[in-house]
Design a protein around this motif. Structure first.
Motif, PDB file in Angstrom:
ATOM      1  N   HIS A  63       0.803  -1.227   0.000  1.00 13.12           N
ATOM      2  CA  HIS A  63       0.000   0.000   0.000  1.00 13.12           C
ATOM      3  C   HIS A  63       0.837   1.279   0.000  1.00 13.12           C
ATOM      4  O   HIS A  63       0.384   2.311  -0.469  1.00 13.12           O
ATOM      5  N   ASP A  64       2.058   1.220   0.506  1.00  7.56           N
ATOM      6  CA  ASP A  64       2.873   2.433   0.566  1.00  7.56           C
ATOM      7  C   ASP A  64       4.055   2.422  -0.411  1.00  7.56           C
ATOM      8  O   ASP A  64       4.949   3.262  -0.298  1.00  7.56           O
ATOM      9  N   LEU A  65       4.053   1.501  -1.360  1.00  9.32           N
ATOM     10  CA  LEU A  65       5.217   1.379  -2.256  1.00  9.32           C
ATOM     11  C   LEU A  65       5.503   2.673  -3.019  1.00  9.32           C
ATOM     12  O   LEU A  65       6.640   2.950  -3.383  1.00  9.32           O
ATOM     13  N   GLY A  66       4.456   3.469  -3.247  1.00 13.07           N
ATOM     14  CA  GLY A  66       4.654   4.687  -4.040  1.00 13.07           C
ATOM     15  C   GLY A  66       4.957   5.906  -3.198  1.00 13.07           C
ATOM     16  O   GLY A  66       4.990   7.023  -3.712  1.00 13.07           O
ATOM     17  N   HIS A  67       5.160   5.686  -1.892  1.00  6.69           N
ATOM     18  CA  HIS A  67       5.386   6.849  -1.047  1.00  6.69           C
ATOM     19  C   HIS A  67       6.728   7.486  -1.316  1.00  6.69           C
ATOM     20  O   HIS A  67       7.724   6.812  -1.515  1.00  6.69           O
ATOM     21  N   THR A  68       6.727   8.818  -1.291  1.00  2.00           N
ATOM     22  CA  THR A  68       7.953   9.584  -1.490  1.00  2.00           C
ATOM     23  C   THR A  68       8.835   9.468  -0.245  1.00  2.00           C
ATOM     24  O   THR A  68       8.375   9.004   0.782  1.00  2.00           O
ATOM     25  N   PRO A  69      10.073   9.960  -0.331  1.00  2.00           N
ATOM     26  CA  PRO A  69      10.836  10.125   0.908  1.00  2.00           C
ATOM     27  C   PRO A  69      10.134  11.151   1.800  1.00  2.00           C
ATOM     28  O   PRO A  69       9.346  11.965   1.305  1.00  2.00           O
ATOM     29  N   PHE A  70      10.387  11.113   3.080  1.00  2.00           N
ATOM     30  CA  PHE A  70       9.884  12.093   4.064  1.00  2.00           C
ATOM     31  C   PHE A  70       8.362  12.128   4.190  1.00  2.00           C
ATOM     32  O   PHE A  70       7.784  13.191   4.419  1.00  2.00           O
ATOM     33  N   GLY A  71       7.729  10.991   4.051  1.00  2.00           N
ATOM     34  CA  GLY A  71       6.299  10.903   4.360  1.00  2.00           C
ATOM     35  C   GLY A  71       5.443  11.915   3.633  1.00  2.00           C
ATOM     36  O   GLY A  71       5.682  12.241   2.478  1.00  2.00           O
ATOM     37  N   HIS A  72       4.432  12.425   4.347  1.00  2.00           N
ATOM     38  CA  HIS A  72       3.458  13.295   3.689  1.00  2.00           C
ATOM     39  C   HIS A  72       4.057  14.613   3.241  1.00  2.00           C
ATOM     40  O   HIS A  72       3.603  15.202   2.261  1.00  2.00           O
ATOM     41  N   ALA A  73       5.079  15.073   3.948  1.00  2.00           N
ATOM     42  CA  ALA A  73       5.723  16.324   3.541  1.00  2.00           C
ATOM     43  C   ALA A  73       6.302  16.166   2.141  1.00  2.00           C
ATOM     44  O   ALA A  73       6.163  17.058   1.293  1.00  2.00           O
ATOM     45  N   GLY A  74       6.927  15.043   1.888  1.00  2.00           N
ATOM     46  CA  GLY A  74       7.519  14.785   0.580  1.00  2.00           C
ATOM     47  C   GLY A  74       6.458  14.679  -0.505  1.00  2.00           C
ATOM     48  O   GLY A  74       6.609  15.219  -1.602  1.00  2.00           O
ATOM     49  N   GLN A  75       5.375  14.007  -0.148  1.00  2.00           N
ATOM     50  CA  GLN A  75       4.306  13.825  -1.138  1.00  2.00           C
ATOM     51  C   GLN A  75       3.642  15.159  -1.481  1.00  2.00           C
ATOM     52  O   GLN A  75       3.364  15.438  -2.642  1.00  2.00           O
ATOM     53  N   ASP A  76       3.428  16.009  -0.475  1.00  2.00           N
ATOM     54  CA  ASP A  76       2.820  17.320  -0.727  1.00  2.00           C
ATOM     55  C   ASP A  76       3.729  18.169  -1.618  1.00  2.00           C
ATOM     56  O   ASP A  76       3.266  18.835  -2.542  1.00  2.00           O
ATOM     57  N   ALA A  77       5.026  18.143  -1.297  1.00  2.00           N
ATOM     58  CA  ALA A  77       5.971  18.945  -2.077  1.00  2.00           C
ATOM     59  C   ALA A  77       5.998  18.469  -3.530  1.00  2.00           C
ATOM     60  O   ALA A  77       5.977  19.281  -4.464  1.00  2.00           O
ATOM     61  N   LEU A  78       6.017  17.163  -3.719  1.00  2.00           N
ATOM     62  CA  LEU A  78       6.079  16.639  -5.084  1.00  2.00           C
ATOM     63  C   LEU A  78       4.781  16.935  -5.838  1.00  2.00           C
ATOM     64  O   LEU A  78       4.803  17.241  -7.029  1.00  2.00           O
ATOM     65  N   ASN A  79       3.677  16.875  -5.116  1.00  2.00           N
ATOM     66  CA  ASN A  79       2.394  17.198  -5.744  1.00  2.00           C
ATOM     67  C   ASN A  79       2.383  18.659  -6.216  1.00  2.00           C
ATOM     68  O   ASN A  79       1.911  18.970  -7.305  1.00  2.00           O
ATOM     69  N   GLU A  80       2.935  19.548  -5.400  1.00  2.00           N
ATOM     70  CA  GLU A  80       3.011  20.955  -5.813  1.00  2.00           C
ATOM     71  C   GLU A  80       3.889  21.117  -7.051  1.00  2.00           C
ATOM     72  O   GLU A  80       3.541  21.848  -7.983  1.00  2.00           O
ATOM     73  N   CYS A  81       5.028  20.431  -7.037  1.00  2.00           N
ATOM     74  CA  CYS A  81       5.927  20.510  -8.209  1.00  2.00           C
ATOM     75  C   CYS A  81       5.234  20.015  -9.469  1.00  2.00           C
ATOM     76  O   CYS A  81       5.512  20.481 -10.575  1.00  2.00           O
ATOM     77  N   MET A  82       4.331  19.050  -9.303  1.00  2.00           N
ATOM     78  CA  MET A  82       3.700  18.392 -10.461  1.00  2.00           C
ATOM     79  C   MET A  82       2.350  19.009 -10.839  1.00  2.00           C
ATOM     80  O   MET A  82       1.658  18.468 -11.695  1.00  2.00           O
ATOM     81  N   THR A  83       1.979  20.125 -10.173  1.00  2.00           N
ATOM     82  CA  THR A  83       0.651  20.708 -10.418  1.00  2.00           C
ATOM     83  C   THR A  83       0.319  20.856 -11.906  1.00  2.00           C
ATOM     84  O   THR A  83      -0.752  20.478 -12.354  1.00  2.00           O
ATOM     85  N   GLU A  84       1.273  21.396 -12.654  1.00  2.00           N
ATOM     86  CA  GLU A  84       0.992  21.633 -14.083  1.00  2.00           C
ATOM     87  C   GLU A  84       1.157  20.382 -14.942  1.00  2.00           C
ATOM     88  O   GLU A  84       0.897  20.403 -16.132  1.00  2.00           O
ATOM     89  N   PHE A  85       1.627  19.307 -14.311  1.00  2.00           N
ATOM     90  CA  PHE A  85       1.957  18.114 -15.112  1.00  2.00           C
ATOM     91  C   PHE A  85       1.159  16.884 -14.688  1.00  2.00           C
ATOM     92  O   PHE A  85       1.626  15.765 -14.783  1.00  2.00           O
ATOM     93  N   GLY A  86      -0.042  17.116 -14.168  1.00  2.00           N
ATOM     94  CA  GLY A  86      -0.881  15.962 -13.830  1.00  2.00           C
ATOM     95  C   GLY A  86      -0.876  15.596 -12.353  1.00  2.00           C
ATOM     96  O   GLY A  86      -1.551  14.658 -11.950  1.00  2.00           O
ATOM     97  N   GLY A  87      -0.121  16.335 -11.532  1.00  2.00           N
ATOM     98  CA  GLY A  87      -0.151  16.106 -10.084  1.00  2.00           C
ATOM     99  C   GLY A  87       0.559  14.836  -9.656  1.00  2.00           C
ATOM    100  O   GLY A  87       1.020  14.046 -10.490  1.00  2.00           O
ATOM    101  N   PHE A  88       0.671  14.657  -8.336  1.00  2.00           N
ATOM    102  CA  PHE A  88       1.296  13.453  -7.795  1.00  2.00           C
ATOM    103  C   PHE A  88       0.448  12.938  -6.642  1.00  2.00           C
ATOM    104  O   PHE A  88       0.215  13.648  -5.664  1.00  2.00           O
ATOM    105  N   GLU A  89      -0.044  11.711  -6.773  1.00  2.00           N
ATOM    106  CA  GLU A  89      -0.829  11.078  -5.704  1.00  2.00           C
ATOM    107  C   GLU A  89      -0.107   9.799  -5.300  1.00  2.00           C
ATOM    108  O   GLU A  89       0.224   8.980  -6.158  1.00  2.00           O
TER     109      GLU A  89
END
Ligand code: MG
Length: 384
Positions: free
Chosen positions: A97-123
């Motif tokens: 269930h967590d294989l796709g998790h970024t480094p640094f838990g939710h902080a990492g995922q939020d940051a990557l999602n922001e970076c990817m806003t214009e490119f389809g987002g990151f979930e």
């Protein structure tokens, strides 16, 4: 294995794998094969060095995504036994269930999602599916792990409507508001039970939480009072463990009873009846649901927003953002295989593909690899 209920996921009725394969050899079933492939994957091993709440280098005693995933699987499997659900499938989903998790838990995922806003987002749920569908490179005949539909259905716990439309069959339930299998529903709640309880443990161990303040939380207070009454003068470590053990027991027993009752009411005959039931059938009773929510809110306020955790997450977000931005601006900074992946995805999907390949690389990093790589890319004194 126990006898399966008719509405459980049965291997003989699996909706199969994207690339058809001969059935597994005698000693294991289809879902056991899924589980084995997950355990042998590179992404699974990297969970050892990915954060749950505390960054990997903060101490050796805290949960990581790997120990978290094992605890989730343990809770999921034991409940499967009581509900006559398919343990192998539930275990596979929990471990993945967590294989796709970024480094640094939710902080990492939020940051990557922001970076990817214009490119389809990151979930991260979608990324877990991407890991098992595409990114693992282990088999001659296909990319990814070629898992069964049922396992993939469970891994894709949430998904935005936009992404669901692009995913085809596996995304359909989010558009049609259908449910996944009971094993998938259970894996989802086992995840919640595991992190709520072990975050209490890690929070106390780190000194960021105190027993006195946790007494504001009904679930904790009730069991803490009981343990104190039965074992006066018990040392703090043992007391904490006794309380957490009892909290888990209570919520698990409630979950089993409530779920049994909901199954009895809806009376599904097959897994498809489970999928078309209007609501999930696995769940807590009202009181425990409210108490669990109270605990979750407490943890959000007192642990996840503790200044020491926030300092760590602020640094983590910066590392992830700067890594993404540097690679995205200049693909030549990427190691060969990731630069090639970026060129391949850019040729196929344009700018979104290029960004996706960078996100794949950053998301796959462990905490410590991300810190090292950040230094190699940004610190002129670091050896690259
Ligand atoms: Mg989890």
């Amino acid at each position: 294995m126990n006898r399966l209920a008719p509405y459980a996921a049965h291997e003989t009725a699996t909706r199969g794998r994207a690339h058809p394969e001969p059935p597994p050899a005698g000693h294991r079933g289809e879902f056991q094969r899924d589980r084995d492939r997950i355990v042998h994957s590179g992404a699974f091993r990297r969970l050892e060095y990915k954060t749950q709440v505390f960054v990997n280098h903060e101490g050796d005693l805290y949960r990581t995504r790997l120990t978290h995933s094992l605890e989730v699987a343990q809770i999921g499997r034991s409940i499967c036994g009581a509900l006559q659900l398919n343990e192998s499938l539930c275990e596979a989903i929990c471990l993945a269930h967590d294989l796709g998790h970024t480094p640094f838990g939710h902080a990492g995922q939020d940051a990557l999602n922001e970076c990817m806003t214009e490119f389809g987002g990151f979930e991260h749920n979608l990324q877990s599916l991407r890991v098992v569908d595409e990114l693992e490179e282990r088999y001659a005949e296909f990319s990814g792990l070629n898992l069964t539909f049922e396992c993939r259905e469970g891994i894709l716990k949430h998904c935005s409507a936009r992404n669901a439309r692009e995913l085809g069959e596996i995304g359909r339930r989010f558009l049609e508001r259908r449910q996944p299998s009971l094993e998938a529903q259970l894996a989802n709640i086992a995840d919640e039970i595991a992190y709520n309880n072990h975050d209490v443990d890690d929070g106390l161990r780190s000194g960021l939480l105190q027993i006195a303040e946790l007494k504001e939380v009904a679930l904790f207070a009730r069991h803490q009072a009981e343990v104190e009454r039965r074992y006066p003068g018990l040392g703090e470590r043992r007391q904490i463990h006794e309380v957490i053990r009892r909290m888990i027991n209570e919520v698990v027993n409630d979950l089993i009873e409530t779920t049994r009752a909901q199954i009895a009411t809806v009376a599904p005959l097959t897994i498809d009846d489970v999928r078309s039931a209007g609501t999930p059938l696995v769940g807590f009773g009202e009181r425990i649901a409210a108490e669990h929510l109270e605990l979750k809110r407490f943890l959000r306020e007192r642990l996840y927003r503790h200044y020491r955790v926030v300092r760590m997450t602020a640094k983590a977000r910066r590392v992830v953002r700067e890594l993404f931005e540097s690679f995205h601006a200049d693909l030549r900074l990427l190691p060969d295989e990731h630069r090639e992946a970026a060129a391949r995805l850019e040729a196929r999907d344009g700018t979104n593909g290029r960004a996706r390949a960078v996100a794949d690389y950053v998301a796959g990093m462990t905490d410590r690899y991300a810190i090292l790589e950040h230094a190699r890319v940004h610190d002129p004194a670091a050896v690259s």
